[in-house]
Design an enzyme around this catalytic site. Sequence first.
Site, short mmCIF file in Angstrom:
data_model
loop_
_atom_site.label_atom_id
_atom_site.label_comp_id
_atom_site.label_asym_id
_atom_site.label_seq_id
_atom_site.Cartn_x
_atom_site.Cartn_y
_atom_site.Cartn_z
N GLY A 100 3.37 50.38 79.29
CA GLY A 100 4.04 51.83 79.50
C GLY A 100 4.95 52.33 79.59
NE ARG A 120 22.42 59.30 72.10
CZ ARG A 120 24.20 59.18 72.79
NH1 ARG A 120 23.71 58.21 73.31
NH2 ARG A 120 24.44 59.71 72.14
CB VAL A 147 18.70 54.85 65.88
CG1 VAL A 147 19.35 55.52 65.09
CG2 VAL A 147 16.73 54.15 66.50
NE ARG A 177 -0.54 48.96 78.84
CZ ARG A 177 0.09 49.66 80.11
NH1 ARG A 177 -0.34 51.03 79.64
NH2 ARG A 177 0.92 49.49 80.21
CG ASP A 211 4.80 41.70 82.32
OD1 ASP A 211 4.81 42.51 81.84
OD2 ASP A 211 4.41 41.37 83.42
CB THR A 213 8.93 47.95 83.59
OG1 THR A 213 8.19 48.32 84.01
CG2 THR A 213 9.91 46.93 83.47
CB ILE A 214 9.29 52.49 86.76
CG1 ILE A 214 7.51 53.00 87.05
CG2 ILE A 214 9.61 53.88 85.36
CD1 ILE A 214 7.42 53.27 86.99
CG ASP A 215 5.73 48.41 87.39
OD1 ASP A 215 6.30 49.55 88.25
OD2 ASP A 215 5.07 47.44 85.99
CG ASP A 274 7.15 43.71 86.55
OD1 ASP A 274 7.76 44.07 85.52
OD2 ASP A 274 5.67 43.94 86.37
NE ARG A 291 11.67 60.26 106.65
CZ ARG A 291 11.61 59.86 108.30
NH1 ARG A 291 12.28 60.91 108.86
NH2 ARG A 291 11.91 58.34 108.30
NE ARG A 334 1.59 47.46 84.96
CZ ARG A 334 1.43 46.69 84.44
NH1 ARG A 334 0.44 46.15 84.07
NH2 ARG A 334 1.38 47.10 82.64
N GLY A 338 14.28 56.17 104.95
CA GLY A 338 13.88 56.08 106.43
C GLY A 338 13.40 54.95 106.84
CE LYS A 348 12.06 55.63 114.88
NZ LYS A 348 11.77 55.81 113.05
CG HIS A 387 0.95 58.48 86.01
ND1 HIS A 387 -0.48 58.61 86.98
CD2 HIS A 387 0.77 58.07 85.20
CE1 HIS A 387 -0.78 57.03 86.14
NE2 HIS A 387 -0.23 57.17 84.78
P1 ATP Z 1 3.85 48.04 81.39
O1 ATP Z 1 4.35 46.50 82.36
O2 ATP Z 1 4.74 48.94 81.26
O3 ATP Z 1 2.67 48.02 81.54
P2 ATP Z 1 3.97 46.13 78.98
O4 ATP Z 1 5.12 45.68 78.14
O5 ATP Z 1 3.83 45.13 79.94
O6 ATP Z 1 4.68 47.89 79.78
P3 ATP Z 1 0.98 45.65 78.17
O7 ATP Z 1 0.49 46.84 77.98
O8 ATP Z 1 0.90 43.99 79.12
O9 ATP Z 1 2.75 46.64 78.72
O10 ATP Z 1 1.66 45.45 76.76
C1 ATP Z 1 1.66 46.23 75.61
C2 ATP Z 1 0.90 45.61 74.21
O11 ATP Z 1 1.94 44.17 74.13
C3 ATP Z 1 -0.31 45.37 74.26
O12 ATP Z 1 -1.17 46.02 74.55
C4 ATP Z 1 -0.36 43.96 73.28
O13 ATP Z 1 -0.50 44.45 72.26
C5 ATP Z 1 0.87 43.39 73.52
N1 ATP Z 1 0.85 41.80 74.22
C6 ATP Z 1 0.72 42.08 75.72
N2 ATP Z 1 0.14 40.30 75.51
C7 ATP Z 1 0.19 39.72 74.36
C8 ATP Z 1 -0.41 38.67 74.13
N3 ATP Z 1 -0.76 37.85 75.22
N4 ATP Z 1 -0.05 38.40 72.43
C9 ATP Z 1 0.01 39.30 72.34
N5 ATP Z 1 -0.13 40.89 71.93
C10 ATP Z 1 0.47 40.74 73.69
#
Ligand code: ATP
Length: 326
Positions: free
Chosen positions: A15, A25, A28, A76, A107, A130-132, A134, A159, A176, A190, A218, A256
């Site tokens: 994502g 940037r 690079v 993905r 992750d 990631t915005i999450d 996590d 509000r 998520r 709040g 309230k 989004h």
């Molecule tokens: P977000 O949390 O914002 O969705 P993310 O990096 O967790 O981001 P994913 O869609 O889970 O997003 O993973 C991104 C890409 O990483 C997947 O489309 C895939 O190509 C690769 N990937 C994820 N898990 C595996 C894995 N176990 N083995 C190989 N490739 C992986």
Amino acid sequence: MPKKVTKIGVLTSGGDSPGMNAAIRAAVRTGLYHNLEVFGVMRGYSGMIDDDIVKMDSRSVANIIQRGGTILKTARSKDFYEPSGRQIAYDNLTKRGINGLVIIGGDGSFKGAQKFSNEFDIPCIGIPGTIDKDIAGSDFTIGFDTAVNTAVEAIDKIRDTMDAHDRLFIVEVMGRDAGYIALHSGIATGAENILIPETETDIEELICSLTEKERRKKLVNLVVVAEGDKFGGAEIVKIIGQRLPHLDTRICILGHIQRGGSPTCIDRLIASRMGYHAVESLMEGRHNVMVGILNNKMNYIPLDKAVKAKQKITNDWLRIVKILAS
Ligand code: ATP
């Protein structure tokens, strides 16, 4: 002795999140500063497999620090889950002599990087984008602060209308299966109740709290719900409609908009620091680690640790929510 890194690839995967461009940037320009050849890999692992890889120079990343999204695009890739896909990706990198990767993503992207780097001799450095929020090992992930600020701005507007009509508003925010966006935006606006996946949502307790607030007259009632909550916004509004039908209850799912927009100063800063340190790390011979920031210091944890551990929401936060909402 690790091999000397001379040519690096930079990619964004999974994502998108605001601030990724600032990280691109930084990576690079740090690479170029050290006389490395720098390549941008388009659309994450898909570009590695499709051989969509472009040479970057300092001008390629001009005027992007303030832009949301990612100039390298993201995707993905199903094929990257397969050993055959990863082999093609490796061949495409090696034919250019790319011998180091900076991967900005979540992750899932780190899981992919870990596998790739175990199979082939290319060190990978992860940057948490990631915005999450996590991912363990970092107090910040790129995009989280912007997402929270977007949510806060939107909830402030809700509000105003909520107050004018004495309505109960249920606002669902992203994250998520993590509740950090809900927790931070809920406290900052709040909210009377904040429902997050890290704690068990008790419907009776919610109904009780809303009834009690009604008894105390309230009038403004705001419930912020994380999308990963056991019930979620739509279900909560349905239950409240059944249990407290006299309340004028509305729902707003922010969706989004939280992923877009110009990154905040904090996101630009952390992205710049992480992008810089990712390249420095590759040059120092680190591999398969994520660059994070903990207690305002750079922190490096193995990619598999960043994958498995989720951040904890402490009781202190939960107490603050309870006490301030009274
Ligand atoms: P977000 O949390 O914002 O969705 P993310 O990096 O967790 O981001 P994913 O869609 O889970 O997003 O993973 C991104 C890409 O990483 C997947 O489309 C895939 O190509 C690769 N990937 C994820 N898990 C595996 C894995 N176990 N083995 C190989 N490739 C992986």
